[in-house]
Design a protein around this motif. Structure first.
Motif, PDB file in Angstrom:
ATOM      1  N   ILE A 148     -50.616 -40.582   7.501  1.00 21.72           N
ATOM      2  CA  ILE A 148     -51.519 -41.564   7.052  1.00 21.72           C
ATOM      3  C   ILE A 148     -50.368 -42.663   6.908  1.00 21.72           C
ATOM      4  O   ILE A 148     -49.555 -42.593   5.967  1.00 21.72           O
ATOM      5  N   VAL A 149     -50.673 -43.825   7.795  1.00 19.45           N
ATOM      6  CA  VAL A 149     -49.758 -45.148   7.889  1.00 19.45           C
ATOM      7  C   VAL A 149     -50.401 -46.111   6.712  1.00 19.45           C
ATOM      8  O   VAL A 149     -51.340 -46.950   7.177  1.00 19.45           O
ATOM      9  N   GLY A 150     -49.988 -46.349   5.566  1.00 18.33           N
ATOM     10  CA  GLY A 150     -50.664 -47.064   4.807  1.00 18.33           C
ATOM     11  C   GLY A 150     -51.260 -46.563   3.545  1.00 18.33           C
ATOM     12  O   GLY A 150     -51.907 -45.693   3.589  1.00 18.33           O
ATOM     13  N   GLY A 153     -51.024 -50.589  -2.042  1.00 20.16           N
ATOM     14  CA  GLY A 153     -51.154 -51.586  -0.956  1.00 20.16           C
ATOM     15  C   GLY A 153     -51.328 -52.971  -1.648  1.00 20.16           C
ATOM     16  O   GLY A 153     -50.654 -53.209  -2.853  1.00 20.16           O
ATOM     17  N   GLN A 154     -52.101 -53.779  -1.406  1.00 17.50           N
ATOM     18  CA  GLN A 154     -52.251 -55.342  -1.862  1.00 17.50           C
ATOM     19  C   GLN A 154     -53.070 -55.388  -3.315  1.00 17.50           C
ATOM     20  O   GLN A 154     -52.678 -56.061  -3.785  1.00 17.50           O
ATOM     21  N   LEU A 182     -54.089 -44.760  10.536  1.00 14.08           N
ATOM     22  CA  LEU A 182     -53.591 -45.852  10.386  1.00 14.08           C
ATOM     23  C   LEU A 182     -54.552 -46.720   9.408  1.00 14.08           C
ATOM     24  O   LEU A 182     -55.517 -47.137   9.769  1.00 14.08           O
ATOM     25  N   THR A 183     -53.960 -46.947   8.203  1.00 17.28           N
ATOM     26  CA  THR A 183     -54.669 -47.674   6.979  1.00 17.28           C
ATOM     27  C   THR A 183     -53.813 -48.829   6.357  1.00 17.28           C
ATOM     28  O   THR A 183     -53.945 -48.933   5.358  1.00 17.28           O
ATOM     29  N   SER A 184     -53.103 -49.459   7.244  1.00 17.43           N
ATOM     30  CA  SER A 184     -52.054 -50.210   6.851  1.00 17.43           C
ATOM     31  C   SER A 184     -52.534 -51.698   6.576  1.00 17.43           C
ATOM     32  O   SER A 184     -51.878 -52.508   6.150  1.00 17.43           O
ATOM     33  N   GLY A 185     -53.892 -52.017   6.709  1.00 19.36           N
ATOM     34  CA  GLY A 185     -54.598 -53.093   6.047  1.00 19.36           C
ATOM     35  C   GLY A 185     -54.048 -54.343   7.023  1.00 19.36           C
ATOM     36  O   GLY A 185     -53.806 -53.859   8.304  1.00 19.36           O
ATOM     37  N   ILE A 186     -54.138 -55.466   6.776  1.00 14.82           N
ATOM     38  CA  ILE A 186     -53.616 -56.750   7.075  1.00 14.82           C
ATOM     39  C   ILE A 186     -52.337 -56.853   7.391  1.00 14.82           C
ATOM     40  O   ILE A 186     -51.693 -57.932   8.018  1.00 14.82           O
ATOM     41  N   LEU A 190     -55.225 -44.797  21.588  1.00 10.15           N
ATOM     42  CA  LEU A 190     -54.099 -43.793  21.856  1.00 10.15           C
ATOM     43  C   LEU A 190     -54.385 -42.391  21.477  1.00 10.15           C
ATOM     44  O   LEU A 190     -55.259 -42.247  20.554  1.00 10.15           O
ATOM     45  N   PRO A 191     -54.110 -41.262  22.183  1.00  9.24           N
ATOM     46  CA  PRO A 191     -54.393 -39.833  21.695  1.00  9.24           C
ATOM     47  C   PRO A 191     -54.217 -39.728  20.333  1.00  9.24           C
ATOM     48  O   PRO A 191     -52.900 -39.748  19.718  1.00  9.24           O
ATOM     49  N   ARG A 192     -55.024 -38.954  19.696  1.00 10.55           N
ATOM     50  CA  ARG A 192     -54.822 -38.649  18.324  1.00 10.55           C
ATOM     51  C   ARG A 192     -54.307 -39.694  17.242  1.00 10.55           C
ATOM     52  O   ARG A 192     -53.945 -39.221  16.098  1.00 10.55           O
ATOM     53  N   VAL A 193     -54.600 -40.821  17.530  1.00  8.52           N
ATOM     54  CA  VAL A 193     -54.215 -41.955  16.580  1.00  8.52           C
ATOM     55  C   VAL A 193     -55.807 -42.625  16.236  1.00  8.52           C
ATOM     56  O   VAL A 193     -56.506 -43.183  17.047  1.00  8.52           O
ATOM     57  N   TYR A 194     -55.776 -42.616  15.101  1.00 11.38           N
ATOM     58  CA  TYR A 194     -56.983 -43.330  14.467  1.00 11.38           C
ATOM     59  C   TYR A 194     -56.855 -44.425  13.477  1.00 11.38           C
ATOM     60  O   TYR A 194     -55.543 -44.793  13.063  1.00 11.38           O
ATOM     61  N   ALA A 195     -57.790 -45.308  13.047  1.00  9.86           N
ATOM     62  CA  ALA A 195     -57.388 -46.433  12.177  1.00  9.86           C
ATOM     63  C   ALA A 195     -58.698 -46.441  11.355  1.00  9.86           C
ATOM     64  O   ALA A 195     -59.746 -46.457  11.597  1.00  9.86           O
ATOM     65  N   ALA A 196     -58.678 -47.083   9.893  1.00  2.09           N
ATOM     66  CA  ALA A 196     -59.414 -47.288   9.143  1.00  2.09           C
ATOM     67  C   ALA A 196     -59.088 -48.320   8.263  1.00  2.09           C
ATOM     68  O   ALA A 196     -58.012 -48.629   7.995  1.00  2.09           O
TER      69      ALA A 196
END
Length: 389
Positions: A74-76, A106-107, A179-183, A337-343
């Motif tokens: 998890i990135v973020g 985070g923020q 990926l949950t790194s926000g803005i 991208l394969p096996r890469v998600y974002a939220a």
């Protein structure tokens, strides 16, 4: 199993030291933590024992050139990422959480640890730092690994699985990434004058409201942060002056109504043109209205809540399909991208509403689809936590 082993690769040069150092100077709400989790093989370098506040989880710092393996990266480490760490554990997946900031949250941690959050279901009001501590406590049941103060700088795929390199040379080999790194990492917009008073009366963050007790405080800005700080500090400050260069405020109407009903002096169509003091202590601020009239007000503290500039940083070069400063996802929160998600705030789709509560749902959706990607025999629906013994 989360495994940390020595890697032979050379450390990647740090690419975001300026941005991270700016935020570190303003953010002291949570200590840097790297939690050893369910690991049979952990090689430690420069270990620093710490404990995340309120979580009771033992922590250690992992630095240098290493390889970390887990089911999910998890990135973020903002609210969405922390809830994702809990949910991945709930689905039986090991997790590594990476963030460029030195503390989780985070923020919320970096910008408003002392402000009350009021828009999360079933929580009428909670301080930002307490909210983050509760999210970490919730995730600690499944003992995620935290790699904080490290920026994810490069992404590649090996055998269809994402491999991410951090700016200290650590390589994270995961079976999937969320990926949950926000803005991006926030940098405050500077006040046009008085920068020499930074740290001596001028600030862009409020880490401890009690510092402003009995003080003359000037808050500059017209958005939610400015209104929130005027509302929060009004009961304890000797005086509050709210300065906005426009006639209309952009913040929540209910907060503005409370500020107007209190004893805050509101100056619209007005700008701060000078900060002055003596013997290193700020004493007054000069304001200029749209008509050109100048007014001097007493000020021990000036809080410039003018918003923040954020950039995606290295993620922009990962080959992700971008929508401005966001990453395009489908209904399953998959990227291109394969096996890469974002939220969370980073993810974008038609009809997107950027709310914390929405981000929690998005990261749960992402993690459930990750679980099925990694084991097609698993059901997409995970069941309810109340079903667990």
């Amino acid at each position: 199993m989360v495994t940390v082993t020595e890697a032979a690769s050379q450390a990647v040069p740090e690419t975001a030291s300026e941005t991270r150092s700016e935020t570190e100077a303003a953010s002291q709400a949570m200590p840097e933590t790297v939690t050893e989790t369910r690991s049979e093989t952990v090689t430690e370098s420069q270990a620093v024992p710490e404990t995340a506040p309120g979580t009771g989880s033992k922590s250690r710092s992992v630095a240098g050139s290493k390889t970390v393996q887990a089911d999910v990266l998890i990135v973020g480490a903002g609210p969405a990422g922390l809830y994702g760490a809990y949910y991945a554990g709930f689905r039986g997946l090991t997790t590594v959480v990476v963030d460029a900031l030195p503390q989780a949250g985070g923020q919320v941690t970096a910008l408003y640890p002392e402000k009350e959050i009021r828009d999360v279901a079933a929580i009428p009001a909670i301080r930002g730092r307490d909210f983050i501590a509760d999210l970490m406590r919730q995730a600690s049941v499944y003992a995620p690994t935290y790699l904080l103060g490290r920026q994810a700088v490069a992404l590649e795929h090996r055998d269809g699985e994402p491999v991410v390199t951090l700016d200290d040379g650590t390589i994270v080999h995961a079976r999937a990434a969320v990926l949950t790194s926000g803005i991006g990492t926030p940098t405050p917009r500077p006040l046009e004058c008085g920068e020499e008073w930074l740290g001596r009366g001028l600030s862009y963050f409020v880490m401890d409201p009690a510092v402003h007790t009995g003080r003359d405080v000037v808050v500059v800005g017209g958005g939610d942060s400015a209104l929130d700080w005027a509302d929060t500090l009004e009961p304890i400050a000797r005086s509050i002056t709210l300065v906005h260069r426009r006639s209309a405020f952009r913040g929540h109407a209910a907060t503005l109504q409370r500020v107007r009903a209190g004893r805050t002096r509101i100056c619209t169509d007005t700008q701060v043109i000078a900060l002055e003091g003596d013997a290193g202590r700020l004493q007054k601020v000069t304001l200029r209205s749209k008509s050109g009239e100048e007014t001097v007000v007493a000020a021990d503290q000036v809080i410039a809540a003018l918003g923040f500039i954020s950039e995606l940083g290295p993620l922009r070069d990962w080959g992700l399909e971008l929508r401005g400063r966001s990453v395009a996802v489908d209904r399953s929160m998959r990227t291109n991208l394969p096996r890469v998600y974002a939220a969370g705030d980073l993810a974008d789709y038609d009809g997107k509403v950027r709310l914390m509560s929405v981000g929690f749902g998005e990261v749960a959706t992402a993690v459930n689809h990750v679980a099925v990607d990694l084991d097609p025999d698993l059901p997409l629906f995970p069941g309810h936590s109340t079903d667990s013994p």
